[in-house]
Design a protein around this motif. Structure first.
Motif, PDB file in Angstrom:
ATOM      1  N   GLN A   1      50.847  63.633  64.936  1.00  0.00           N
ATOM      2  CA  GLN A   1      49.947  63.372  64.033  1.00  0.00           C
ATOM      3  C   GLN A   1      48.886  64.880  63.339  1.00  0.00           C
ATOM      4  OE1 GLN A   1      47.350  60.517  64.629  1.00  0.00           O
ATOM      5  NE2 GLN A   1      48.345  58.409  65.210  1.00  0.00           N
ATOM      6  N   THR A   2      50.124  65.286  62.916  1.00  0.00           N
ATOM      7  CA  THR A   2      49.800  66.706  62.776  1.00  0.00           C
ATOM      8  C   THR A   2      49.642  66.708  60.848  1.00  0.00           C
ATOM      9  OG1 THR A   2      51.013  67.636  64.531  1.00  0.00           O
ATOM     10  CG2 THR A   2      49.853  69.351  62.663  1.00  0.00           C
ATOM     11  N   VAL A   3      48.904  67.511  60.587  1.00  0.00           N
ATOM     12  CA  VAL A   3      49.061  68.184  59.026  1.00  0.00           C
ATOM     13  C   VAL A   3      49.839  68.645  58.895  1.00  0.00           C
ATOM     14  CG1 VAL A   3      47.330  68.711  57.417  1.00  0.00           C
ATOM     15  CG2 VAL A   3      46.874  66.954  58.577  1.00  0.00           C
ATOM     16  N   THR A   4      50.874  68.509  57.620  1.00  0.00           N
ATOM     17  CA  THR A   4      51.872  69.660  57.290  1.00  0.00           C
ATOM     18  C   THR A   4      51.835  70.366  56.127  1.00  0.00           C
ATOM     19  OG1 THR A   4      53.352  67.893  56.796  1.00  0.00           O
ATOM     20  CG2 THR A   4      53.170  68.709  58.770  1.00  0.00           C
ATOM     21  N   ARG A   5      51.083  69.503  55.102  1.00  0.00           N
ATOM     22  CA  ARG A   5      50.160  70.580  53.957  1.00  0.00           C
ATOM     23  C   ARG A   5      49.196  70.001  53.613  1.00  0.00           C
ATOM     24  NH1 ARG A   5      53.987  68.878  49.130  1.00  0.00           N
ATOM     25  NH2 ARG A   5      54.915  71.094  49.294  1.00  0.00           N
ATOM     26  N   GLY A   6      48.145  70.681  52.963  1.00  0.00           N
ATOM     27  CA  GLY A   6      47.001  70.808  52.798  1.00  0.00           C
ATOM     28  C   GLY A   6      46.437  70.532  53.732  1.00  0.00           C
ATOM     29  N   PRO A   7      44.447  70.972  53.855  1.00  0.00           N
ATOM     30  CA  PRO A   7      44.390  69.350  52.645  1.00  0.00           C
ATOM     31  C   PRO A   7      44.524  70.261  51.295  1.00  0.00           C
ATOM     32  CG  PRO A   7      42.665  70.169  53.981  1.00  0.00           C
ATOM     33  CD  PRO A   7      43.761  70.399  55.008  1.00  0.00           C
ATOM     34  N   TYR A   8      44.220  69.539  49.780  1.00  0.00           N
ATOM     35  CA  TYR A   8      44.436  69.658  49.481  1.00  0.00           C
ATOM     36  C   TYR A   8      43.704  69.387  48.257  1.00  0.00           C
ATOM     37  CZ  TYR A   8      48.916  68.220  47.328  1.00  0.00           C
ATOM     38  OH  TYR A   8      49.686  66.905  47.017  1.00  0.00           O
ATOM     39  N   LEU A   9      43.224  69.936  47.071  1.00  0.00           N
ATOM     40  CA  LEU A   9      42.280  68.871  46.308  1.00  0.00           C
ATOM     41  C   LEU A   9      42.797  68.370  44.634  1.00  0.00           C
ATOM     42  CD1 LEU A   9      39.345  70.541  47.585  1.00  0.00           C
ATOM     43  CD2 LEU A   9      39.445  68.290  48.265  1.00  0.00           C
ATOM     44  N   GLN A  10      42.143  67.524  44.534  1.00  0.00           N
ATOM     45  CA  GLN A  10      43.290  67.754  42.558  1.00  0.00           C
ATOM     46  C   GLN A  10      41.877  66.516  41.965  1.00  0.00           C
ATOM     47  OE1 GLN A  10      46.991  67.335  41.928  1.00  0.00           O
ATOM     48  NE2 GLN A  10      45.755  68.696  42.722  1.00  0.00           N
ATOM     49  N   ILE A  11      42.010  66.700  40.591  1.00  0.00           N
ATOM     50  CA  ILE A  11      41.272  66.243  39.783  1.00  0.00           C
ATOM     51  C   ILE A  11      39.265  66.360  40.505  1.00  0.00           C
ATOM     52  CG2 ILE A  11      41.157  64.314  38.137  1.00  0.00           C
ATOM     53  CD1 ILE A  11      43.452  62.954  39.031  1.00  0.00           C
ATOM     54  N   PRO A  12      38.590  67.471  40.315  1.00  0.00           N
ATOM     55  CA  PRO A  12      37.402  67.337  40.100  1.00  0.00           C
ATOM     56  C   PRO A  12      36.298  66.890  39.082  1.00  0.00           C
ATOM     57  CG  PRO A  12      38.174  69.656  40.121  1.00  0.00           C
ATOM     58  CD  PRO A  12      39.338  68.623  39.828  1.00  0.00           C
ATOM     59  N   THR A  13      35.423  65.592  39.262  1.00  0.00           N
ATOM     60  CA  THR A  13      35.045  65.426  38.327  1.00  0.00           C
ATOM     61  C   THR A  13      33.385  66.224  39.049  1.00  0.00           C
ATOM     62  OG1 THR A  13      34.359  63.314  38.765  1.00  0.00           O
ATOM     63  CG2 THR A  13      36.932  63.884  37.934  1.00  0.00           C
ATOM     64  N   PRO A  14      32.669  65.197  37.570  1.00  0.00           N
ATOM     65  CA  PRO A  14      31.534  65.015  38.311  1.00  0.00           C
ATOM     66  C   PRO A  14      30.851  64.258  39.391  1.00  0.00           C
ATOM     67  CG  PRO A  14      31.144  65.292  35.565  1.00  0.00           C
ATOM     68  CD  PRO A  14      32.079  65.294  36.229  1.00  0.00           C
TER      69      PRO A  14
ATOM     70  N   ARG B   1      45.529  61.622  33.537  1.00  0.00           N
ATOM     71  CA  ARG B   1      46.381  60.910  32.721  1.00  0.00           C
ATOM     72  C   ARG B   1      45.619  59.905  31.978  1.00  0.00           C
ATOM     73  NH1 ARG B   1      51.273  58.872  34.941  1.00  0.00           N
ATOM     74  NH2 ARG B   1      51.388  57.626  32.954  1.00  0.00           N
ATOM     75  N   ALA B   2      44.325  59.363  32.328  1.00  0.00           N
ATOM     76  CA  ALA B   2      43.509  58.440  31.668  1.00  0.00           C
ATOM     77  C   ALA B   2      42.203  58.702  31.284  1.00  0.00           C
ATOM     78  CB  ALA B   2      43.006  57.536  32.829  1.00  0.00           C
ATOM     79  N   GLY B   3      42.224  60.240  30.812  1.00  0.00           N
ATOM     80  CA  GLY B   3      40.862  60.913  30.479  1.00  0.00           C
ATOM     81  C   GLY B   3      39.762  61.106  31.817  1.00  0.00           C
ATOM     82  N   GLU B   4      40.062  61.160  33.243  1.00  0.00           N
ATOM     83  CA  GLU B   4      39.257  61.249  34.187  1.00  0.00           C
ATOM     84  C   GLU B   4      38.255  62.213  34.479  1.00  0.00           C
ATOM     85  OE1 GLU B   4      42.716  60.915  34.517  1.00  0.00           O
ATOM     86  OE2 GLU B   4      43.193  59.439  36.235  1.00  0.00           O
ATOM     87  N   ALA B   5      38.625  63.231  33.913  1.00  0.00           N
ATOM     88  CA  ALA B   5      38.372  64.422  34.379  1.00  0.00           C
ATOM     89  C   ALA B   5      37.126  64.823  33.146  1.00  0.00           C
ATOM     90  CB  ALA B   5      39.139  65.362  34.941  1.00  0.00           C
ATOM     91  N   GLY B   6      37.515  64.037  31.987  1.00  0.00           N
ATOM     92  CA  GLY B   6      36.756  64.715  30.521  1.00  0.00           C
ATOM     93  C   GLY B   6      37.839  64.767  29.277  1.00  0.00           C
ATOM     94  N   GLY B   7      38.072  64.841  28.447  1.00  0.00           N
ATOM     95  CA  GLY B   7      38.591  64.160  27.340  1.00  0.00           C
ATOM     96  C   GLY B   7      38.925  63.152  26.905  1.00  0.00           C
ATOM     97  N   VAL B   8      39.985  63.198  26.315  1.00  0.00           N
ATOM     98  CA  VAL B   8      40.736  61.313  25.976  1.00  0.00           C
ATOM     99  C   VAL B   8      42.139  61.722  26.626  1.00  0.00           C
ATOM    100  CG1 VAL B   8      42.025  60.832  23.833  1.00  0.00           C
ATOM    101  CG2 VAL B   8      39.484  62.143  23.577  1.00  0.00           C
ATOM    102  N   SER B   9      42.066  60.012  26.942  1.00  0.00           N
ATOM    103  CA  SER B   9      43.431  60.052  27.740  1.00  0.00           C
ATOM    104  C   SER B   9      45.065  60.149  27.339  1.00  0.00           C
ATOM    105  CB  SER B   9      43.205  58.154  27.986  1.00  0.00           C
ATOM    106  OG  SER B   9      44.752  58.409  28.730  1.00  0.00           O
ATOM    107  N   SER B  10      44.980  61.071  27.841  1.00  0.00           N
ATOM    108  CA  SER B  10      47.376  61.813  27.708  1.00  0.00           C
ATOM    109  C   SER B  10      47.506  59.937  27.554  1.00  0.00           C
ATOM    110  CB  SER B  10      47.320  62.520  27.589  1.00  0.00           C
ATOM    111  OG  SER B  10      47.712  62.545  29.146  1.00  0.00           O
TER     112      SER B  10
END
Length: 605
Positions: A26-39, A219-228
């Motif tokens: 059980q070895t991590v071979t990529r990351g960890p990495y982060l996506q879609i930070p929000t408040p 894709r759904a406006g999760e981080a602000g703005g209008v959903s694309s």
């Protein structure tokens, strides 16, 4: 056979070895990495060599990770949504299984949630483009930024496309994105855009392929703005900045198409102080193989997308594609081929934008306001430079250097710095917003302009309105007035007791024809605007002198004066201002020789 004590011992040892070998698998071979930070949350991703369930543990400090977020599904591609977090707050974390952590829970594994939209605080973004060639060049660019940043925090990591050469496969992303940037990616979420080389293995219309497998995008406006409704183009908010990420590669730019319809809706919805857009193919470039006068998608984005962005007040546009660095003046309204650039109407400030040189680019409004100008940057030299003649007329700067762009935003001030691989800043520009040449109240602390006189005429036909202000026996040091022929920013402002009456900034730069711009002869600077289009100011003359022989004259005319309304409330004050250094000269008229509905005339004692 009845097992003997020896058999039982051997069996126990084998079982222990099997458990141990399973744990090692059980070895991590990529990351960890982060996506879609929000408040209030963030997505944490990582890859393991064997399928396991998923756990992210978070806490206020290493060794004190007290909250768990689990996913029971067994997978090698782990993706866990964290929620219920506090805005703009740092959390340490680990990733692993419900049986134990596999990575993290140390001083270098943490993230910070996004600030609440509208928050004003310093922001630093690191921007790389065409960084897909793994190896010494990319590493040098990365190391230059790491050293330049000096242990400071990076808030945003923007990838301008062609992030993994040659064809954007998963192994190529590992080599060019995850391996060289592992330390940053475990702390800062990348915001990528789709480049033409990603298009060799992924499809931005169907959202399939390695690019869409690797990145989780809003894709759904999760981080602000209008959903694309798609990960191919999207938007997000960070503090007082709204970012728009477009697909310059494949999505239709036709009016009424999905991307353009979404773009306008998103622009209409934002009230952020700053508006920054990025995609891969530049609207202005003379890069090798990527001439914006010749390449179809570059032409499309310029002709069909820029008018919409500028209608809604875009401040900064970032692109890659050309393996060079190019940076524009403050421009607006240039949607044709490069020979059609009109410097008189499309270059709003022909200076270098450097506060240490001839001054920052200034925009009067704080929020998004149409056609106050934008700066366009091509930053595609983060892993390779291609020799080219960088001579697009919209561009102030062209550099054949490896490097990246560093953006610093603080309140109403944005500074872009090109940092080359030798850790040298070789271009700097600043945009200041909400900077009004003539504020509501007169400036204080100005040097006096003795022996001054002023006349204003208000006619029924505004085209016949007139302004004349003269002064002499003044002191205007040449070092204080600057050099408006070399992009020094000068303003003329006239006030009555109740506030600003007329005036504004004068177009900087040496005139290319006798009808518009500045000329210098000895100690005399002459400004001419034959049409009096800028605030009604048609003629300005300043003679500098460090003694008492400086003189000045201002003439204004026509409806652009703003529709004079006489008589005036005394006192009246006229000011000449250097916007770059704040130096100013003023004449105050406490009484008038004539002050009626058609004419105002006054002299200083």
């Amino acid at each position: 056979m009845i097992p003997t004590r020896r058999h039982l011992i051997v069996s126990a040892l084998l079982a222990a070895l099997l458990v141990a070998s399973g744990a090692q698998a059980q070895t991590v071979t990529r990351g960890p990495y982060l996506q879609i930070p929000t408040p209030g949350g963030i997505v944490v991703r990582w890859r393991t060599d064997v399928p396991t369930d998923s756990r992210v543990a978070i806490g206020a400090a290493p060794g004190a990770l007290s909250s768990n977020f689990d996913d029971a599904v067994s997978t090698t591609e782990h993706e866990v949504q964290l929620s219920g977090l506090a805005p703009d707050t740092q959390y340490y974390y680990s990733v692993g299984t419900t049986s134990g952590a596999l990575a993290g829970d140390d001083a270098s594994t943490y993230f910070r949630t996004s600030p609440t939209p509208g928050t004003v605080r310093p922001i630093r973004a690191w921007v790389i483009g065409d960084a897909g060639f793994a190896g010494a060049n990319l590493n040098a660019v990365r190391d230059a930024y790491t050293s330049f940043n000096g242990g400071g925090e990076t808030d945003l990591f923007l990838l301008l496309g062609d992030n993994a050469y040659f064809t954007g496969t998963d192994p190529q992303h590992q080599a060019a994105v995850f391996d060289p940037h592992a330390a940053l990616l475990r702390k800062v979420a990348p915001w990528p855009t789709f480049g033409n080389h990603e298009g060799f293995s992924s499809n931005s219309i169907t959202e399939t392929g390695p690019y869409f497998d690797i990145f989780t995008l809003p894709r759904a406006g999760e981080a602000g703005g209008v959903s694309s409704g798609t990960e191919s183009y999207y938007s997000f908010d960070f503090a007082n900045v709204h970012f728009i990420v477009l697909d310059g590669n494949s999505s239709s730019t036709a009016p009424g198409g999905a991307m353009m319809t979404w773009l306008e809706a998103d622009l209409q919805a934002t009230t952020a102080d700053w508006l920054i857009a990025f995609w891969h193919q530049p609207p202005y470039s003379k890069g090798l193989f990527h001439d914006s006068d010749l390449e179809g998608r570059e032409i499309e984005m310029r002709e069909k997308v820029l008018p919409t962005l500028e209608d809604y007040g875009v401040d900064l546009v970032l692109n890659g594609h050309s393996h060079s660095y190019e940076r524009s003046y403050l421009i607006d309204g240039h949607y044709g081929f490069s020979p059609t650039l009109d410097p008189l109407t499309m270059v709003l400030d022909g200076g270098d934008g450097d506060p240490a040189s001839d001054g920052a680019y200034r925009k009067a409004s704080v929020g998004p306001t149409a056609h106050e100008g934008a700066v366009y940057v091509v930053a595609g030299s983060s892993s390779e430079v291609r020799n080219a003649t960088l001579n697009h007329p919209a561009m102030k700067v062209g550099l054949l250097q490896l490097g990246s762009l560093v953006l610093d935003i603080d309140g109403n001030r944005l500074t872009g710095s090109f940092l080359n691989n030798l850790e040298q800043i070789t271009d700097t520009f600043t945009i200041e917003k909400g900077v009004v040449a003539c504020p509501a109240a007169p400036r204080t602390g100005c040097d006096p302009t003795p022996r001054a006189q002023i006349t204003m005429r208000d006619q029924a036909d505004d085209a016949r309105d007139r302004l004349v202000w003269r002064f002499n026996h003044s002191t205007i040091n040449p070092s204080e007035i600057g050099d408006p022929t070399a992009q020094g920013d000068i303003a003329v402002c006239v006030y009555e007791q109740t506030g600003k009456l007329v005036g504004g900034s004068l177009r900087p730069g040496e005139g290319q024809d006798p009808t518009l711009g500045w000329k210098k002869q000895g100690q005399v600077y002459d400004y001419t605007d034959a049409l009096a289009a800028a605030h009604g100011l048609a003629k300005v003359r300043v003679r500098t002198d460090a003694g008492l022989r400086a003189t000045g004259m201002v003439r204004g005319k026509g409806p652009a004066l703003g529709g004079l309304s006489l008589p005036l409330d005394l006192p009246v004050q006229a000011q000449l201002v250097n916007l770059d250094n704040g130096a100013c000269w003023a004449a105050t008229f406490a009484s008038a020789l004539k002050n009626d509905a058609t004419r105002f005339t006054a002299r200083t004692p």
